[in-house]
Design a protein around this motif. Structure first.
Motif, PDB file in Angstrom:
ATOM      1  N   ALA A 153       0.833  -1.208   0.000  1.00 31.40           N
ATOM      2  CA  ALA A 153       0.000   0.000   0.000  1.00 31.40           C
ATOM      3  C   ALA A 153       0.864   1.253   0.000  1.00 31.40           C
ATOM      4  O   ALA A 153       0.561   2.234  -0.694  1.00 31.40           O
ATOM      5  CB  ALA A 153      -0.921  -0.009   1.224  1.00 31.40           C
ATOM      6  N   ILE A 154       1.945   1.218   0.749  1.00 31.06           N
ATOM      7  CA  ILE A 154       2.828   2.393   0.837  1.00 31.06           C
ATOM      8  C   ILE A 154       3.490   2.681  -0.515  1.00 31.06           C
ATOM      9  O   ILE A 154       3.677   3.839  -0.895  1.00 31.06           O
ATOM     10  CB  ILE A 154       3.875   2.182   1.962  1.00 31.06           C
ATOM     11  CG1 ILE A 154       3.178   2.277   3.321  1.00 31.06           C
ATOM     12  CG2 ILE A 154       5.009   3.195   1.855  1.00 31.06           C
ATOM     13  CD1 ILE A 154       4.019   1.806   4.489  1.00 31.06           C
ATOM     14  N   SER A 155       3.797   1.625  -1.257  1.00 33.41           N
ATOM     15  CA  SER A 155       4.359   1.844  -2.589  1.00 33.41           C
ATOM     16  C   SER A 155       3.363   2.596  -3.463  1.00 33.41           C
ATOM     17  O   SER A 155       3.725   3.497  -4.219  1.00 33.41           O
ATOM     18  CB  SER A 155       4.720   0.501  -3.233  1.00 33.41           C
ATOM     19  OG  SER A 155       5.176   0.695  -4.553  1.00 33.41           O
ATOM     20  N   VAL A 156       2.076   2.246  -3.335  1.00 29.30           N
ATOM     21  CA  VAL A 156       1.037   2.963  -4.078  1.00 29.30           C
ATOM     22  C   VAL A 156       0.951   4.408  -3.583  1.00 29.30           C
ATOM     23  O   VAL A 156       0.901   5.361  -4.378  1.00 29.30           O
ATOM     24  CB  VAL A 156      -0.324   2.251  -3.914  1.00 29.30           C
ATOM     25  CG1 VAL A 156      -1.428   3.040  -4.627  1.00 29.30           C
ATOM     26  CG2 VAL A 156      -0.253   0.825  -4.452  1.00 29.30           C
ATOM     27  N   MET A 157       0.971   4.570  -2.271  1.00 30.86           N
ATOM     28  CA  MET A 157       0.805   5.908  -1.686  1.00 30.86           C
ATOM     29  C   MET A 157       1.957   6.829  -2.070  1.00 30.86           C
ATOM     30  O   MET A 157       1.757   8.013  -2.342  1.00 30.86           O
ATOM     31  CB  MET A 157       0.716   5.789  -0.154  1.00 30.86           C
ATOM     32  CG  MET A 157      -0.522   5.022   0.310  1.00 30.86           C
ATOM     33  SD  MET A 157      -0.380   4.400   2.003  1.00 30.86           S
ATOM     34  CE  MET A 157      -0.959   5.812   2.929  1.00 30.86           C
ATOM     35  N   LEU A 158       3.162   6.288  -2.079  1.00 32.13           N
ATOM     36  CA  LEU A 158       4.343   7.123  -2.347  1.00 32.13           C
ATOM     37  C   LEU A 158       4.758   7.089  -3.814  1.00 32.13           C
ATOM     38  O   LEU A 158       5.675   7.805  -4.215  1.00 32.13           O
ATOM     39  CB  LEU A 158       5.518   6.666  -1.473  1.00 32.13           C
ATOM     40  CG  LEU A 158       5.330   6.824   0.039  1.00 32.13           C
ATOM     41  CD1 LEU A 158       6.562   6.317   0.777  1.00 32.13           C
ATOM     42  CD2 LEU A 158       5.061   8.278   0.408  1.00 32.13           C
ATOM     43  N   ARG A 159       4.131   6.215  -4.597  1.00 32.39           N
ATOM     44  CA  ARG A 159       4.438   6.110  -6.031  1.00 32.39           C
ATOM     45  C   ARG A 159       5.924   5.838  -6.258  1.00 32.39           C
ATOM     46  O   ARG A 159       6.566   6.460  -7.118  1.00 32.39           O
ATOM     47  CB  ARG A 159       4.016   7.371  -6.762  1.00 32.39           C
ATOM     48  CG  ARG A 159       2.543   7.674  -6.596  1.00 32.39           C
ATOM     49  CD  ARG A 159       2.126   8.956  -7.249  1.00 32.39           C
ATOM     50  NE  ARG A 159       0.677   9.076  -7.230  1.00 32.39           N
ATOM     51  CZ  ARG A 159      -0.038   9.506  -8.256  1.00 32.39           C
ATOM     52  NH1 ARG A 159       0.543   9.871  -9.372  1.00 32.39           N
ATOM     53  NH2 ARG A 159      -1.354   9.582  -8.166  1.00 32.39           N
ATOM     54  N   ARG A 160       6.464   4.927  -5.453  1.00 33.75           N
ATOM     55  CA  ARG A 160       7.860   4.567  -5.637  1.00 33.75           C
ATOM     56  C   ARG A 160       8.076   3.175  -5.036  1.00 33.75           C
ATOM     57  O   ARG A 160       7.257   2.692  -4.266  1.00 33.75           O
ATOM     58  CB  ARG A 160       8.778   5.592  -4.962  1.00 33.75           C
ATOM     59  CG  ARG A 160       8.644   5.636  -3.442  1.00 33.75           C
ATOM     60  CD  ARG A 160       9.353   6.815  -2.840  1.00 33.75           C
ATOM     61  NE  ARG A 160      10.820   6.677  -2.904  1.00 33.75           N
ATOM     62  CZ  ARG A 160      11.667   7.627  -2.525  1.00 33.75           C
ATOM     63  NH1 ARG A 160      11.212   8.805  -2.092  1.00 33.75           N
ATOM     64  NH2 ARG A 160      12.965   7.442  -2.574  1.00 33.75           N
ATOM     65  N   PRO A 161       9.166   2.517  -5.387  1.00 35.20           N
ATOM     66  CA  PRO A 161       9.419   1.190  -4.833  1.00 35.20           C
ATOM     67  C   PRO A 161       9.758   1.237  -3.343  1.00 35.20           C
ATOM     68  O   PRO A 161      10.473   2.146  -2.898  1.00 35.20           O
ATOM     69  CB  PRO A 161      10.607   0.667  -5.647  1.00 35.20           C
ATOM     70  CG  PRO A 161      11.231   1.859  -6.277  1.00 35.20           C
ATOM     71  CD  PRO A 161      10.175   2.911  -6.402  1.00 35.20           C
TER      72      PRO A 161
END
Lengths: 162, 807
Positions: free
Chosen positions: B289-297
């Motif tokens: 989810a955090i990858s989606v939220m931050l738009r990064r790996p």
């Protein structure tokens, strides 16, 4: 922020210089700074042996050694031992007996086994079992590991002139 | 400024002519049954594997979790801003922030009637239910910076009562989840019609209560995930140390609201699984989810303390078992009352009801009694969650059954091997329906028992034991017969509504040079999936093993399938590979027949060439078929299309599970002064049907046995009454090291399943299933002359000294 210390280590025969935080463990330095990902971290407590590397020819726990402690010294990892051919017979014996499954412990196991082969060429099976008891393998049950090391020990002994 | 390594220090790479020739196929069944070393083990031996933590991507961020210090508490105040201000910190999130991107889940299944569990969030909201539950996530440029920032999280707690004892949980004195009404996650009862009569007519009824320590898998590689969200295409690539990539693809898709086909799960090398890496973990969902939220790996790798606190635990059971028999030693029935605790949530998506359910299904397994009653309760507690770990339920069922069988034999004065011989289901009794309702296609208990007693020289060991006892040396011999669930059909999960594939697929493709690529949906965790698929594929197509490459563990590449769990890879995935390989061979022959202008039926593929089926005369190299099929199809007949890529799938259907059987024996010596037990030797005879690669099978059994020995002798997650884990490091939680384990002799009986052409059953869990029961019986056999007995695993020196009355 801790000060960074310039640290020069000869890793697998290549001299590298980096500025590192004093708290950086040797295994993290090798993995993250140099991309030598063959050494692994698993317990980070000095118990399991997955991070075993050689410093000036002797095996150490990479998770209990700081990178700055290796300043000016020579470090060998599984990648180096593989490229030099130093443990080719040992790797072949492990391969033949399937003395590894997931392979996560294997680099550390091989480093320890090579130390045994170099320093205790007359070891018995019980002594091999004892020497290897600081390397955790969760997959094999150890028997094939001991078999492989014992076979190489005997083969090297026979190959050495009396 | 780096000095380059001198070229002469490098060993030259092996040239083609130095490479060993490919092993030759065995005459009758090709490579099936040949001990061929695993080709993919070579990279691991050189430290050139690629585990998830080895992967680095541009803009990679690292997530660490602030975890609950309490077993049960309300979060009164959580201030993440001081952590946010620390060097290198990119973002901080609490449970509510994560929940906006990741929906909660409830782990129940339709076929486990009445099972209940509350919704679980990726990161706790308002309340924590076990020590170690994630409460906040901190994302930083490096892992070290994230861990530094953890110290700056400010939290205030209102402690709630912690329910940590199973019986206390069952009593409902304090209900952990008030909305559920009680602490019972799941219960099951069954009784056969003849039960009361059987126990009433028994000459002897024996009873014992056994305890099983909560323990865990201890994968050497911690749980690892690297999630890489691409905002431009709303797609997610997840590098994940998992056993079930397609299951995870479905879960990431549904809980993060990303189209299924836009989620790709890639499973590189995995550093041990054993069932630990087949579940949905809240911190891993949060990472995605955090990858989606931050738009990064973003990467998360569990450290060892996090592993002990949050990797699923298993096998905390307390069970009373009774056995009824006649005075001539015929078992009439079993009566089971099992209680197990699973932590505060049923684990998603497989549930935490399966282990107890298996104990009910399997208890009494090898025997031909007709009467059975079982009662089983699964309760919530405020400890870490439990779920399916290698051999799920089997070690409990086997130890209960074999422990009470030994007690009955001792009461009747019948040798334990003889008592088993009188009661095991005869080899000619199949197909057979067991009192718990499960069905056996064909087992071989009698042959296995005979082979075991011969391998261990049972009589000689008994004589030696008696001789040594006279000198004050206490040796014991323990037997444990077993049955094992393998090759599960959709009856395991699918029928209950779980989106977990019971079928597996394989795509097999002829490459233009005559090589063969096999893409398979079963994953490789070190057990040798890739290697056996090479053998099966080479055999089916008619090529040598060096011509086959296998790829697994990528939902973007392989057919859809279940992955690795429940001893299903060889039996299910292997059959799919076999059928795909056969179909490819047929298609190759179509092309060859068109090229040669002969009847297809006269041709065959052998040793990488098209040959005349009758004479073996070489007609065409396979590479020529590839060249024409791909580059010069214009030379083939006008209406003919070469199909040199084939996909096949396989689902076991006839039986819910393809049961295997086996028997183990343990020889131990107990030091009655110190309570230490020396494991002297272990034997296992197992019937997994067709053996594809004997050395891999034997090593699966040995490794499995040693995990079982760990459970019996060393391993326990010890909690304080307040729910604090007391031994969360490998210095405190002991696992078997090389000095702790004996050499293990393995032998086989081979009864192939007739449900598939390959005939393979599973083998990965057999060792773990039987070892604890065998060791327990051996210890009790050693202690018998002293009137002592142990029933609570692990059998620590302290417990043995207590049993002896020494402390």
């Amino acid at each position: 922020m801790n000060p960074m210390l310039e640290t020069t280590i000869t890793v697998n025969g290549t001299r590298v210089t980096r500025r590192v935080e004093p708290r950086t463990h040797l295994v993290d330095f090798l993995r993250e700074e140099l991309g030598l990902t063959g050494s692994h971290t698993a317990c980070e407590h000095g118990v399991c042996g997955a991070c075993t590397v050689r410093v000036d020819g002797e095996i150490v726990r990479g998770c209990l050694t700081l990178a700055v402690q290796a300043n000016g010294r020579a470090v060998d990892t599984i990648e180096g031992l593989s490229d030099s051919g130093e443990i080719r017979d040992l790797q072949a014996a492990f391969h033949e007996r399937n003395a590894l499954q997931c392979g996560f412990c294997t680099p550390g196991v091989l480093m320890t086994a090579q130390e045994l082969l170099r320093t205790r060429p007359a070891a018995t099976r019980d002594e091999i079992r004892d020497f290897m008891s600081g390397n955790l393998c969760r997959c094999t049950g150890y028997q094939s590991i001991l078999d492989a090391i014992e076979a190489v020990l005997i083969a090297r002994r026979q190959a050495r002139p009396a | 400024m780096n000095d380059r390594i001198a070229p002469d220090q490098l060993a030259p790479a092996p040239r083609a002519e130095e490479r060993k020739p490919a092993p030759a196929p065995v005459a009758t069944r090709g490579y099936i049954g040949a001990s061929i070393p695993r080709a993919n083990a070579k990279r691991l031996l050189e430290g050139r594997g690629c585990y998830t933590d080895d992967i680095q991507l541009p803009r990679l961020a690292h997530v660490v979790f602030f975890r609950s210090p309490h077993a049960h508490a309300r979060i009164k105040r959580l201030d993440l801003q001081p952590a946010r201000a620390q060097p290198g910190v990119i973002a901080v999130f609490d449970g509510r922030a994560i929940a906006e991107y990741c929906t909660p889940w409830v782990a129940v299944l339709g076929h486990l009637k009445g099972i209940k569990s509350p919704p679980q969030h990726a990161v706790a909201i308002e309340r924590v239910c076990w020590q170690g539950e994630a409460v906040a996530a901190i994302v930083a440029e490096t892992r070290a910076q994230g861990e530094d920032a953890l110290a700056h999280v400010e939290a205030e707690w209102e402690e709630l009562p912690a329910v940590t004892d199973m019986e206390d949980a069952l009593s409902g004195r304090y209900v952990i989840h008030p909305d559920l009404g009680d602490n019972i996650c799941f219960k099951r009862e069954l009784v056969t019609e003849n039960f009361d009569a059987a126990f009433a007519q028994a000459d002897l009824v024996v009873e014992e209560t056994f305890g099983f320590g909560r323990h865990t898998g201890v994968t050497l590689e911690g749980r690892s995930i690297l999630a890489d969200y691409n905002a431009a295409e709303h797609s997610l690539t997840v590098y994940h140390a998992t056993q079930a990539p397609h299951m995870m693809q479905d879960i990431f898709s549904r809980h993060l609201d990303i189209p299924e086909a836009s989620v790709r799960v890639i499973c590189k090398d995995v550093g041990g699984s054993y069932g630990i890496k087949v579940h949905v973990y809240p911190d891993e969902m949060a990472t995605a989810a955090i990858s989606v939220m931050l738009r990064r790996p973003v990467k998360f790798v569990a450290d060892r303390l996090e592993s002990f606190l949050t990797d699923i635990h298993a096998r905390e059971h307390k069970a009373k078992i009774r056995l009824a028999c006649t005075k001539d030693g015929r078992i009439l029935g079993f009566d089971l009352d099992d209680l197990t605790a699973i932590g505060p949530y049923s684990v998603y998506p497989r549930t935490s009801g399966i282990e107890g359910n298996q104990v009910v299904n399997l208890t009494g397994g090898p025997y031909r009694h007709k009467a059975y009653r079982a009662k089983m309760h699964v309760v919530f507690t405020n400890k870490n969650v439990t779920c399916q770990y290698r051999a799920v339920g089997h070690p409990i069922a086997v130890a209960l059954t074999e422990g009470i069988v030994d007690l009955a034999a001792a009461k009747l004065g019948i040798d334990p091997a003889e008592f088993r011989r009188r009661n095991i289901i005869p080899d000619d009794a199949y197909p057979y329906t067991f009192p718990s309702g499960i069905k056996f296609e064909k087992l071989s208990h009698e042959q296995c028992l005979d082979k075991l007693l011969e391998a261990m020289d049972y009589r000689a060991l008994r004589a030696e034991q008696a001789r040594l006892r006279a000198t004050g040396v206490y040796r014991g011999i323990g037997l444990a017969a077993m049955i094992e669930v393998t090759n599960p059909s959709p009856a395991f999960y699918g029928v209950g509504g779980a989106r977990i594939s019971a079928q597996d697929g394989a795509t097999v493709r002829l490459e233009p040079t005559g090589m063969v690529t096999c893409l398979a949906s079963v994953t490789e965790q070190g057990q040798g999936t890739d290697a056996i698929f090479v053998q099966i594929c080479a055999t089916a197509v008619g090529v040598s093993v060096d011509k086959v490459r296998v790829m697994t563990g990528d939902t973007g590449v392989t057919p859809y399938g279940g992955g690795t769990w429940a001893s299903r890879g060889a039996g299910i995935g292997g059959e799919a590979v076999l059928q795909a390989g056969k179909a490819l061979k047929s298609n190759i022959l179509d092309v060859a027949a068109a090229m040669l202008g002969v009847d297809k039926a006269t041709l065959d593929v052998r040793d990488n060439a098209i040959v005349d089926g009758a004479t073996g005369e070489a007609k065409l190299p396979l590479a020529e078929v590839g060249r024409v099929g791909y580059f010069r199809p214009d030379t083939l007949p006008m209406k003919f299309q070469a199909e040199l890529s084939v996909t096949r799938h396989y689902t076991p259907r006839e039986y819910g599970f393809t049961f295997t059987n086996g028997i183990q024996a343990s020889l131990v010596e107990v030091d009655t002064d110190t309570g230490f037990v020396k494991l002297l030797k272990h034997w296992c005879v197992e019937d997994c049907g067709t053996v594809i690669n004997p050395i891999l099978v034997d090593e699966q059994i040995r490794g499995g046995i040693v995990q079982g020995l760990g459970a019996a002798m060393l391993e326990e997650c010890v909690y304080s009454p307040e729910g604090q884990l007391l031994n969360g490091s490998l210095a405190d939680y002991l696992v078997p090291m090389s000095g702790d384990v004996p050499d293990i002799e393995v032998a086989h009986v081979c009864t192939p399943t007739k449900q598939s052409e390959l005939g393979a059953k599973g083998v990965g869990e057999a060792g773990t299933a039987g070892a604890p029961g065998a060791v327990m019986n051996a210890i009790n056999d050693a202690l018998a002359p002293l009137g002592a007995r142990v029933t609570d695993q692990p059998f620590t020196p302290e417990r043995i000294l207590r049993a002896l009355g020494r402390i």
